[in-house]
Design a protein around this motif. Structure first.
Motif, mmCIF file in Angstrom:
data_model
loop_
_atom_site.group_PDB
_atom_site.id
_atom_site.type_symbol
_atom_site.label_atom_id
_atom_site.label_comp_id
_atom_site.label_asym_id
_atom_site.label_seq_id
_atom_site.Cartn_x
_atom_site.Cartn_y
_atom_site.Cartn_z
ATOM 1 N N UNK A 55 0.564 -1.093 0.431
ATOM 2 C CA UNK A 55 -0.085 -0.069 -0.069
ATOM 3 C C UNK A 55 1.245 0.951 0.073
ATOM 4 N N UNK A 56 2.154 1.423 0.831
ATOM 5 C CA UNK A 56 2.719 2.361 0.886
ATOM 6 C C UNK A 56 3.177 2.501 -0.635
ATOM 7 N N UNK A 57 3.818 1.689 -1.467
ATOM 8 C CA UNK A 57 4.825 1.606 -2.516
ATOM 9 C C UNK A 57 3.868 2.034 -3.759
ATOM 10 N N UNK A 58 2.707 2.105 -3.192
ATOM 11 C CA UNK A 58 1.617 1.622 -4.097
ATOM 12 C C UNK A 58 1.191 3.861 -4.441
ATOM 13 N N UNK A 59 0.818 4.068 -2.688
ATOM 14 C CA UNK A 59 0.964 5.348 -2.536
ATOM 15 C C UNK A 59 1.991 6.221 -3.234
ATOM 16 N N UNK A 60 2.768 5.672 -2.920
ATOM 17 C CA UNK A 60 4.382 6.812 -3.426
ATOM 18 C C UNK A 60 4.997 6.321 -4.599
ATOM 19 N N UNK A 61 4.296 5.561 -5.416
ATOM 20 C CA UNK A 61 4.624 5.849 -6.812
ATOM 21 C C UNK A 61 3.545 5.883 -7.852
ATOM 22 N N UNK A 62 2.093 5.317 -7.731
ATOM 23 C CA UNK A 62 1.464 5.073 -8.584
ATOM 24 C C UNK A 62 0.892 3.070 -9.164
ATOM 25 N N UNK A 63 1.998 2.617 -8.753
ATOM 26 C CA UNK A 63 2.283 1.175 -8.922
ATOM 27 C C UNK A 63 2.581 1.619 -10.045
ATOM 28 N N UNK A 64 3.732 2.282 -10.550
ATOM 29 C CA UNK A 64 4.343 2.219 -11.846
ATOM 30 C C UNK A 64 4.772 0.406 -11.443
ATOM 31 N N UNK A 65 6.042 0.042 -10.403
ATOM 32 C CA UNK A 65 6.569 -1.256 -10.636
ATOM 33 C C UNK A 65 5.591 -2.559 -11.322
#
Length: 108
Positions: free
Chosen positions: A77-87
């Motif tokens: 959730x933190x990853x998705x909030x930081x970079x819009x799920x680009x990875x």
């Protein structure tokens, strides 16, 4: 007295129904897979985050969420909030270019 349904009550009852249905692993799998298959224009990290939150809520209600899963969810959730799920979306697009697609299958 007549019970009047408002937009809020309908929305709430739909959400309750959704969370209840997501307790079933097959339903949750199909629900999440839908958000991973969206084309580029339909991909939004907030929508994916919301879908994941719905599944987590269902697991919590079913008393079926391990501490490890909770921790991994918080990290994702933190990853998705930081970079819009680009990875995640870049991986999906890369696999698509190679002729593959992501498929979710419940563990046995």
């Amino acid at each position: 007295m007549t019970k009047v349904k408002t937009a809020t009550s309908r929305s709430s009852s739909y959400h309750d129904y959704l969370i209840s249905s997501l307790k079933d692993i097959e339903e949750a799998t199909a629900y999440l897979e839908t958000f991973l298959e969206l084309d580029e224009e339909g991909r939004e990290a907030e929508i994916l985050r919301s879908a994941l939150k719905d599944i987590i809520d269902a697991r919590i209600l079913a008393n079926d969420l391990s501490e490890k899963a909770k921790q991994r969810y918080e990290e994702l959730d933190q990853l998705l909030s930081e970079n819009a799920g680009n990875e995640i979306y870049t991986l999906i697009e890369f696999l698509d270019a190679l002729g593959y697609r992501i498929a979710l299958v419940p563990k046995e």
